[in-house]
Scaffold this motif. Structure first.
Motif, PDB file in Angstrom:
ATOM      1  N   LYS A 184       0.797  -1.223   0.000  1.00  0.00           N
ATOM      2  CA  LYS A 184       0.000   0.000   0.000  1.00  0.00           C
ATOM      3  C   LYS A 184       0.832   1.278   0.000  1.00  0.00           C
ATOM      4  O   LYS A 184       0.303   2.358  -0.230  1.00  0.00           O
ATOM      5  CB  LYS A 184      -0.939  -0.006   1.206  1.00  0.00           C
ATOM      6  CG  LYS A 184      -1.924  -1.168   1.201  1.00  0.00           C
ATOM      7  CD  LYS A 184      -2.785  -1.185   2.453  1.00  0.00           C
ATOM      8  CE  LYS A 184      -3.711  -2.398   2.471  1.00  0.00           C
ATOM      9  NZ  LYS A 184      -4.524  -2.455   3.713  1.00  0.00           N
ATOM     10  N   ILE A 185       2.136   1.146   0.288  1.00  0.00           N
ATOM     11  CA  ILE A 185       3.028   2.295   0.226  1.00  0.00           C
ATOM     12  C   ILE A 185       4.254   1.913  -0.590  1.00  0.00           C
ATOM     13  O   ILE A 185       4.577   0.737  -0.738  1.00  0.00           O
ATOM     14  CB  ILE A 185       3.475   2.760   1.629  1.00  0.00           C
ATOM     15  CG1 ILE A 185       4.250   1.646   2.359  1.00  0.00           C
ATOM     16  CG2 ILE A 185       2.284   3.231   2.452  1.00  0.00           C
ATOM     17  CD1 ILE A 185       4.891   2.100   3.651  1.00  0.00           C
ATOM     18  N   ARG A 186       4.937   2.914  -1.128  1.00  0.00           N
ATOM     19  CA  ARG A 186       6.173   2.644  -1.864  1.00  0.00           C
ATOM     20  C   ARG A 186       7.105   3.842  -1.743  1.00  0.00           C
ATOM     21  O   ARG A 186       6.666   4.980  -1.580  1.00  0.00           O
ATOM     22  CB  ARG A 186       5.897   2.322  -3.336  1.00  0.00           C
ATOM     23  CG  ARG A 186       5.157   3.384  -4.096  1.00  0.00           C
ATOM     24  CD  ARG A 186       4.815   2.905  -5.510  1.00  0.00           C
ATOM     25  NE  ARG A 186       3.956   3.859  -6.186  1.00  0.00           N
ATOM     26  CZ  ARG A 186       4.391   4.932  -6.847  1.00  0.00           C
ATOM     27  NH1 ARG A 186       5.696   5.183  -6.921  1.00  0.00           N
ATOM     28  NH2 ARG A 186       3.537   5.750  -7.434  1.00  0.00           N
ATOM     29  N   GLN A 187       8.387   3.554  -1.810  1.00  0.00           N
ATOM     30  CA  GLN A 187       9.385   4.607  -1.729  1.00  0.00           C
ATOM     31  C   GLN A 187       9.522   5.271  -3.086  1.00  0.00           C
ATOM     32  O   GLN A 187       9.698   4.604  -4.113  1.00  0.00           O
ATOM     33  CB  GLN A 187      10.735   4.038  -1.297  1.00  0.00           C
ATOM     34  CG  GLN A 187      11.793   5.110  -1.046  1.00  0.00           C
ATOM     35  CD  GLN A 187      13.116   4.526  -0.598  1.00  0.00           C
ATOM     36  OE1 GLN A 187      13.211   3.346  -0.260  1.00  0.00           O
ATOM     37  NE2 GLN A 187      14.157   5.349  -0.583  1.00  0.00           N
ATOM     38  N   VAL A 188       9.471   6.615  -3.093  1.00  0.00           N
ATOM     39  CA  VAL A 188       9.559   7.360  -4.353  1.00  0.00           C
ATOM     40  C   VAL A 188      10.744   8.317  -4.375  1.00  0.00           C
ATOM     41  O   VAL A 188      10.939   9.049  -5.343  1.00  0.00           O
ATOM     42  CB  VAL A 188       8.255   8.131  -4.634  1.00  0.00           C
ATOM     43  CG1 VAL A 188       7.105   7.165  -4.887  1.00  0.00           C
ATOM     44  CG2 VAL A 188       7.914   9.087  -3.492  1.00  0.00           C
ATOM     45  N   GLY A 189      11.530   8.322  -3.308  1.00  0.00           N
ATOM     46  CA  GLY A 189      12.691   9.208  -3.280  1.00  0.00           C
ATOM     47  C   GLY A 189      13.487   9.043  -2.014  1.00  0.00           C
ATOM     48  O   GLY A 189      13.146   8.243  -1.128  1.00  0.00           O
ATOM     49  N   ILE A 190      14.567   9.798  -1.933  1.00  0.00           N
ATOM     50  CA  ILE A 190      15.462   9.795  -0.770  1.00  0.00           C
ATOM     51  C   ILE A 190      15.682  11.232  -0.330  1.00  0.00           C
ATOM     52  O   ILE A 190      15.978  12.111  -1.151  1.00  0.00           O
ATOM     53  CB  ILE A 190      16.806   9.132  -1.105  1.00  0.00           C
ATOM     54  CG1 ILE A 190      16.628   7.626  -1.336  1.00  0.00           C
ATOM     55  CG2 ILE A 190      17.822   9.372   0.006  1.00  0.00           C
ATOM     56  CD1 ILE A 190      17.897   6.922  -1.779  1.00  0.00           C
TER      57      ILE A 190
END
Length: 239
Positions: A184-190
């Motif tokens: 349901k969530i995902r990493q899109v940056g740092i």
């Protein structure tokens, strides 16, 4: 704790406060403060003859107690422009960690930078700092939450568009709260890969000495292989 020295070498004792809900780095579990940072700090001080008594508290309270001189030190803190003026820091980091930018899995964004967060509502955890680039940008609309899991829940509810959370903490939360978070969530940056420290009180005259001792201890445990053993131990922590 692991890697204690002989009883005769530990001639003095100090008390440090660790965050109570930041696993796998520092969290209160089964009535005891546990985590990678806890073990590293304990081993480092043991190597220079200091015993540490660990106390758990929410991070914002941890900082307040140290800032007002009621406690010696709090972990884990960024040595950024904000905290660097308010606390005494050692030089050798406890560890490095990555702050990720997270979105809902169905969000349109595939990749985003810190600069592109301006104008968006972004989830922050109360009391945390996120590096100078984030902290100095008042065009980012902050949606504060008491804990990282609360911040991610607000993200899922649409109360924020993005949430800033350390990647290893998200890995743990994804496993522990699998029904809520997985898929349901995902990493899109740092945001940054940054160094974490113990923040010591400027109101404690002995703080500089214990900061120096921690530096010496951290250098020792990195050189003698203890640090590597602890990294391996905490690579896949138990839920």
């Amino acid at each position: 704790m692991l890697f204690s020295t002989s009883p005769g070498l530990r001639a003095e004792t100090i008390t440090l406060i660790g965050e109570d809900d930041w696993y796998p780095y520092s969290a209160l579990k089964n009535g005891q403060l546990q985590g990678f940072a806890v073990d590293v700090i304990d081993a480092a001080y043991a190597s220079v003859g200091v015993k540490v008594q660990f106390v758990a508290a929410p991070y914002a309270r941890c900082l307040m107690l140290v800032q007002t001189g009621q406690a010696m030190g709090c972990f884990d803190s960024l040595n950024d422009a904000k905290l660097g003026q308010e606390f005494v820091f050692h030089k050798e980091p406890i560890f490095k960690a990555v702050i990720g930018i997270y979105a809902r899995a169905d969000a349109a964004a595939q990749k985003i930078t810190v600069a592109e967060l301006k104008g968006h509502r972004v989830g922050f955890t109360h009391g945390y700092t996120y590096g100078d680039e984030v902290e100095k940008d008042n065009r980012i609309f902050r949606e504060d939450a008491p804990t990282d899991i609360s911040s991610l829940r607000k993200l899922l509810l649409g109360r924020s568009e993005y949430s800033l959370v350390y990647t290893r903490v998200v890995d743990y939360l994804n496993a522990f709260y699998a029904s809520e978070l997985q898929g349901k969530i995902r990493q899109v940056g740092i945001v940054t890969e940054d160094k974490l420290f113990v923040s010591f009180s400027k109101l404690r005259p002995e703080a500089a000495r214990y900061a120096d001792l921690l530096d010496k201890g951290l250098q020792t445990v990195r050189a003698n292989g203890t640090y590597a053993v602890l990294e391996k131990k905490w690579k896949n922590p138990a839920l």
